[in-house]
Design a protein around this motif. Sequence first.
Motif, mmCIF file in Angstrom:
data_model
loop_
_atom_site.group_PDB
_atom_site.id
_atom_site.type_symbol
_atom_site.label_atom_id
_atom_site.label_comp_id
_atom_site.label_asym_id
_atom_site.label_seq_id
_atom_site.Cartn_x
_atom_site.Cartn_y
_atom_site.Cartn_z
ATOM 1 N N CYS A 1 1.963 -46.346 -26.663
ATOM 2 C CA CYS A 1 1.501 -46.879 -25.376
ATOM 3 C C CYS A 1 2.402 -48.020 -24.951
ATOM 4 N N ARG A 2 2.676 -48.053 -23.659
ATOM 5 C CA ARG A 2 3.502 -49.113 -23.087
ATOM 6 C C ARG A 2 2.898 -49.553 -21.767
ATOM 7 N N LYS A 3 3.084 -50.835 -21.467
ATOM 8 C CA LYS A 3 2.687 -51.326 -20.146
ATOM 9 C C LYS A 3 3.884 -51.166 -19.232
ATOM 10 N N VAL A 4 3.653 -50.550 -18.076
ATOM 11 C CA VAL A 4 4.728 -50.345 -17.106
ATOM 12 C C VAL A 4 4.345 -50.959 -15.770
ATOM 13 N N ARG A 5 5.347 -51.449 -15.053
ATOM 14 C CA ARG A 5 5.121 -52.040 -13.732
ATOM 15 C C ARG A 5 5.161 -50.921 -12.701
ATOM 16 N N VAL A 6 4.110 -50.857 -11.871
ATOM 17 C CA VAL A 6 3.976 -49.805 -10.866
ATOM 18 C C VAL A 6 3.842 -50.462 -9.500
ATOM 19 N N GLU A 7 4.630 -49.952 -8.540
ATOM 20 C CA GLU A 7 4.560 -50.491 -7.183
ATOM 21 C C GLU A 7 3.313 -49.970 -6.490
ATOM 22 N N ASP A 8 2.576 -50.877 -5.860
ATOM 23 C CA ASP A 8 1.390 -50.491 -5.100
ATOM 24 C C ASP A 8 1.815 -49.793 -3.821
ATOM 25 N N VAL B 1 8.340 -48.074 25.812
ATOM 26 C CA VAL B 1 7.294 -47.672 24.866
ATOM 27 C C VAL B 1 7.913 -46.961 23.664
ATOM 28 N N VAL B 2 8.801 -46.018 23.927
ATOM 29 C CA VAL B 2 9.433 -45.253 22.843
ATOM 30 C C VAL B 2 10.292 -46.160 21.967
ATOM 31 N N ALA B 3 11.179 -46.947 22.609
ATOM 32 C CA ALA B 3 12.073 -47.825 21.850
ATOM 33 C C ALA B 3 11.285 -48.887 21.080
ATOM 34 N N GLY B 4 10.283 -49.461 21.730
ATOM 35 C CA GLY B 4 9.461 -50.478 21.066
ATOM 36 C C GLY B 4 8.675 -49.913 19.902
ATOM 37 N N GLY B 5 8.146 -48.699 20.064
ATOM 38 C CA GLY B 5 7.409 -48.062 18.969
ATOM 39 C C GLY B 5 8.298 -47.815 17.766
ATOM 40 N N TYR B 6 9.503 -47.329 18.023
ATOM 41 C CA TYR B 6 10.451 -47.081 16.928
ATOM 42 C C TYR B 6 10.838 -48.393 16.238
ATOM 43 N N ALA B 7 11.152 -49.399 17.041
ATOM 44 C CA ALA B 7 11.544 -50.695 16.478
ATOM 45 C C ALA B 7 10.393 -51.313 15.673
ATOM 46 N N GLY B 8 9.180 -51.233 16.194
ATOM 47 C CA GLY B 8 8.024 -51.782 15.486
ATOM 48 C C GLY B 8 7.783 -51.087 14.158
ATOM 49 N N LYS B 9 7.958 -49.777 14.127
ATOM 50 C CA LYS B 9 7.800 -49.020 12.882
ATOM 51 C C LYS B 9 8.826 -49.467 11.858
ATOM 52 N N LYS B 10 10.086 -49.622 12.289
ATOM 53 C CA LYS B 10 11.155 -50.022 11.375
ATOM 54 C C LYS B 10 10.956 -51.449 10.859
ATOM 55 N N VAL B 11 10.492 -52.340 11.722
ATOM 56 C CA VAL B 11 10.238 -53.715 11.296
ATOM 57 C C VAL B 11 9.149 -53.739 10.229
ATOM 58 N N GLN B 12 8.052 -53.019 10.453
ATOM 59 C CA GLN B 12 6.976 -53.005 9.464
ATOM 60 C C GLN B 12 7.428 -52.329 8.169
ATOM 61 N N GLU B 13 8.197 -51.258 8.283
ATOM 62 C CA GLU B 13 8.706 -50.554 7.101
ATOM 63 C C GLU B 13 9.572 -51.491 6.254
ATOM 64 N N SER B 14 10.446 -52.227 6.903
ATOM 65 C CA SER B 14 11.310 -53.169 6.204
ATOM 66 C C SER B 14 10.480 -54.276 5.543
ATOM 67 N N HIS B 15 9.499 -54.786 6.262
ATOM 68 C CA HIS B 15 8.627 -55.826 5.706
ATOM 69 C C HIS B 15 7.896 -55.315 4.460
ATOM 70 N N GLN B 16 7.392 -54.098 4.519
ATOM 71 C CA GLN B 16 6.666 -53.533 3.378
ATOM 72 C C GLN B 16 7.593 -53.364 2.176
ATOM 73 N N GLN B 17 8.837 -52.968 2.412
ATOM 74 C CA GLN B 17 9.776 -52.788 1.303
ATOM 75 C C GLN B 17 10.167 -54.125 0.691
ATOM 76 N N HIS C 1 8.387 -56.899 0.675
ATOM 77 C CA HIS C 1 7.236 -57.654 0.185
ATOM 78 C C HIS C 1 6.285 -56.740 -0.597
ATOM 79 N N ALA C 2 6.860 -55.907 -1.421
ATOM 80 C CA ALA C 2 6.049 -54.967 -2.196
ATOM 81 C C ALA C 2 5.206 -55.723 -3.226
#
Length: 96
Positions: A18-25, A64-80, A82-83
């Motif tokens: 058995c080993r303890k492993v680090r898992v990303e949420d 709307v289209v450009a802002g939606g895409y940019a907002g998705k990418k900003v949140q995606e980057s933030h999530q990566q 600040h995992a």
Amino acid sequence: MASAQQSSTPSTQPHRVCRKVRVEDRPKDKHQIAGTLLGAAAGGLVGNQFGGGKGKVLTTAGGVVAGGYAGKKVQESHQQNHATYHYEERCYDERQ
């Protein structure tokens, strides 16, 4: 006379390792819905400031289209960047 011989083959009895492993949420919003919606709303507001008549509709839609895409990418980057992680114990059988 027969003599007893000891087997020279290694034991095939498995033992538990058995080993303890680090898992990303996983992020709570894995599809970045919040970022997409906020970006689309902001892009629509900015796009609506330009053009006139049908041009205003086109710039609003483009915003709307450009802002939606940019907002998705900003949140995606933030999530990566600040995992969060947790530790799990993982076990397996190993033969000697």
